[in-house]
Motif scaffolding. Sequence first.
Motif, mmCIF file in Angstrom:
data_model
loop_
_atom_site.group_PDB
_atom_site.id
_atom_site.type_symbol
_atom_site.label_atom_id
_atom_site.label_comp_id
_atom_site.label_asym_id
_atom_site.label_seq_id
_atom_site.Cartn_x
_atom_site.Cartn_y
_atom_site.Cartn_z
ATOM 1 N N PRO A 1 0.837 -1.200 0.000
ATOM 2 C CA PRO A 1 0.000 0.000 0.000
ATOM 3 C C PRO A 1 0.869 1.245 0.000
ATOM 4 C CG PRO A 1 -0.508 -1.419 1.882
ATOM 5 C CD PRO A 1 0.634 -2.031 1.158
ATOM 6 N N ALA A 2 0.392 2.264 -0.675
ATOM 7 C CA ALA A 2 1.165 3.500 -0.780
ATOM 8 C C ALA A 2 1.184 4.242 0.542
ATOM 9 C CB ALA A 2 0.589 4.395 -1.863
ATOM 10 N N THR A 3 2.364 4.465 1.045
ATOM 11 C CA THR A 3 2.579 5.357 2.173
ATOM 12 C C THR A 3 3.758 6.212 1.768
ATOM 13 O OG1 THR A 3 3.999 3.704 3.193
ATOM 14 C CG2 THR A 3 1.732 3.809 3.979
ATOM 15 N N LEU B 1 -0.661 2.509 -4.734
ATOM 16 C CA LEU B 1 0.304 1.414 -4.717
ATOM 17 C C LEU B 1 1.738 1.925 -4.735
ATOM 18 C CD1 LEU B 1 0.540 -1.708 -4.937
ATOM 19 C CD2 LEU B 1 0.628 -1.389 -7.413
ATOM 20 N N LEU B 2 2.504 1.583 -3.697
ATOM 21 C CA LEU B 2 3.923 1.909 -3.626
ATOM 22 C C LEU B 2 4.685 0.712 -4.190
ATOM 23 C CD1 LEU B 2 5.771 4.164 -2.434
ATOM 24 C CD2 LEU B 2 5.928 2.757 -0.384
ATOM 25 N N VAL B 3 5.596 0.950 -5.156
ATOM 26 C CA VAL B 3 6.282 -0.156 -5.826
ATOM 27 C C VAL B 3 7.798 -0.002 -5.741
ATOM 28 C CG1 VAL B 3 4.390 -0.587 -7.433
ATOM 29 C CG2 VAL B 3 6.203 0.997 -8.084
ATOM 30 N N VAL B 4 8.493 -1.134 -5.843
ATOM 31 C CA VAL B 4 9.948 -1.176 -5.954
ATOM 32 C C VAL B 4 10.249 -1.619 -7.380
ATOM 33 C CG1 VAL B 4 12.079 -2.213 -5.114
ATOM 34 C CG2 VAL B 4 10.182 -1.849 -3.537
ATOM 35 N N ASP C 1 3.931 -5.985 -14.043
ATOM 36 C CA ASP C 1 3.308 -4.916 -13.250
ATOM 37 C C ASP C 1 4.255 -3.728 -13.114
ATOM 38 O OD1 ASP C 1 5.089 -6.097 -11.514
ATOM 39 O OD2 ASP C 1 3.786 -5.925 -9.769
ATOM 40 N N ASP C 2 4.671 -3.208 -14.253
ATOM 41 C CA ASP C 2 5.568 -2.060 -14.280
ATOM 42 C C ASP C 2 5.001 -1.023 -15.254
ATOM 43 O OD1 ASP C 2 6.239 -3.204 -16.767
ATOM 44 O OD2 ASP C 2 8.134 -4.002 -16.046
ATOM 45 N N SER C 3 5.827 -0.182 -15.807
ATOM 46 C CA SER C 3 5.329 0.875 -16.692
ATOM 47 C C SER C 3 4.678 0.351 -17.961
ATOM 48 C CB SER C 3 6.468 1.843 -17.047
ATOM 49 O OG SER C 3 6.798 2.632 -15.920
ATOM 50 N N ARG C 4 4.960 -0.893 -18.332
ATOM 51 C CA ARG C 4 4.272 -1.476 -19.491
ATOM 52 C C ARG C 4 2.769 -1.560 -19.233
ATOM 53 N NH1 ARG C 4 7.689 -6.839 -19.884
ATOM 54 N NH2 ARG C 4 7.751 -6.407 -17.656
ATOM 55 N N SER C 5 2.393 -1.740 -17.978
ATOM 56 C CA SER C 5 0.973 -1.825 -17.615
ATOM 57 C C SER C 5 0.417 -0.514 -17.079
ATOM 58 C CB SER C 5 0.758 -2.903 -16.551
ATOM 59 O OG SER C 5 1.099 -4.168 -17.041
ATOM 60 N N VAL D 1 17.520 1.339 -8.501
ATOM 61 C CA VAL D 1 16.332 0.683 -7.948
ATOM 62 C C VAL D 1 15.650 1.721 -7.070
ATOM 63 C CG1 VAL D 1 15.464 -1.188 -6.510
ATOM 64 C CG2 VAL D 1 17.399 -1.599 -8.042
ATOM 65 N N VAL D 2 14.359 1.952 -7.331
ATOM 66 C CA VAL D 2 13.644 3.051 -6.676
ATOM 67 C C VAL D 2 12.326 2.579 -6.068
ATOM 68 C CG1 VAL D 2 14.657 4.794 -8.207
ATOM 69 C CG2 VAL D 2 12.470 3.733 -8.820
ATOM 70 N N ILE D 3 11.808 3.400 -5.181
ATOM 71 C CA ILE D 3 10.453 3.270 -4.653
ATOM 72 C C ILE D 3 9.649 4.354 -5.358
ATOM 73 C CG2 ILE D 3 9.000 3.484 -2.602
ATOM 74 C CD1 ILE D 3 10.877 1.104 -2.466
ATOM 75 N N ALA D 4 8.488 3.981 -5.897
ATOM 76 C CA ALA D 4 7.722 4.940 -6.692
ATOM 77 C C ALA D 4 6.229 4.658 -6.606
ATOM 78 C CB ALA D 4 8.177 4.876 -8.154
ATOM 79 N N VAL D 5 5.468 5.604 -7.136
ATOM 80 C CA VAL D 5 4.016 5.476 -7.233
ATOM 81 C C VAL D 5 3.629 5.751 -8.685
ATOM 82 C CG1 VAL D 5 1.807 6.428 -6.475
ATOM 83 C CG2 VAL D 5 3.691 6.245 -4.851
ATOM 84 N N PHE D 6 2.926 4.796 -9.299
ATOM 85 C CA PHE D 6 2.440 5.013 -10.660
ATOM 86 C C PHE D 6 1.325 6.046 -10.629
ATOM 87 C CE2 PHE D 6 4.121 0.653 -11.181
ATOM 88 C CZ PHE D 6 5.013 0.915 -12.212
ATOM 89 N N ARG D 7 1.299 6.932 -11.598
ATOM 90 C CA ARG D 7 0.266 7.964 -11.642
ATOM 91 C C ARG D 7 -1.122 7.359 -11.821
ATOM 92 N NH1 ARG D 7 3.663 12.337 -15.284
ATOM 93 N NH2 ARG D 7 5.206 12.752 -13.652
ATOM 94 N N THR D 8 -1.206 6.208 -12.475
ATOM 95 C CA THR D 8 -2.502 5.542 -12.662
ATOM 96 C C THR D 8 -2.878 4.655 -11.485
ATOM 97 O OG1 THR D 8 -1.463 3.694 -13.830
ATOM 98 C CG2 THR D 8 -2.274 5.544 -15.172
ATOM 99 N N ARG D 9 -1.948 4.434 -10.534
ATOM 100 C CA ARG D 9 -2.198 3.618 -9.338
ATOM 101 C C ARG D 9 -1.644 4.323 -8.107
ATOM 102 N NH1 ARG D 9 -2.743 -1.970 -9.425
ATOM 103 N NH2 ARG D 9 -3.378 -1.548 -7.291
ATOM 104 N N PRO D 10 -2.181 5.480 -7.741
ATOM 105 C CA PRO D 10 -1.614 6.251 -6.638
ATOM 106 C C PRO D 10 -1.718 5.560 -5.282
ATOM 107 C CG PRO D 10 -3.683 7.213 -7.346
ATOM 108 C CD PRO D 10 -3.345 6.127 -8.339
#
Length: 110
Positions: free
Chosen positions: A2-4, A55-58, A80-84, A44-53
Motif C-alpha cells: 500500500p502506498a505510504t 500502490l507503492l512499488v519497488v 506490473d511495471d510501466s508497461r501496464s 532501484v527506486v520506490i515509486a508510485v504510478f500515476r494511474t495507481r496512486p
Amino acid sequence: MPATRLRWPLSAVLVTGPSMAPTLRHGDAVLVRRGGRATRPGDVVIAVFRTRPDLLVVKRAVRPVDGGWWLSGDNGLVTDDSRSYGVADVQGRVVARYWPRPGRVPPRPL
C-alpha cells in the motif's frame, strides 16, 4: 504494498512480490533514501504510478518521461511495471538491503 509516502530521509521498506527477482526477493527489507542525488537510469527506486496512486512499488528506473520515470521490474515474466501502468513518480532510491541478506543494491546499466 500500500502506498505510504516516505516521511524520513532514510526509511525501511518491505519488498512484496516477485517483480524484482533476482535482485530483490519477496520478504527482503531495504533502506530507501529520499532526497540526495538525482535518480539515474538503472537505479532501484520506490515509486508510485500515476494511474495507481494507492500502490507503492519497488522497480528499476529506465528513463525519464513526462516529468516522471518509466520503470521496469527485473523479472521479465512479471509485467506490473510501466508497461501496464505508465509513468511513475519516484519517492526515493533503494540504497541497501538489510534483511535477510545484507548488502548494497547497486544500479544496473540498462
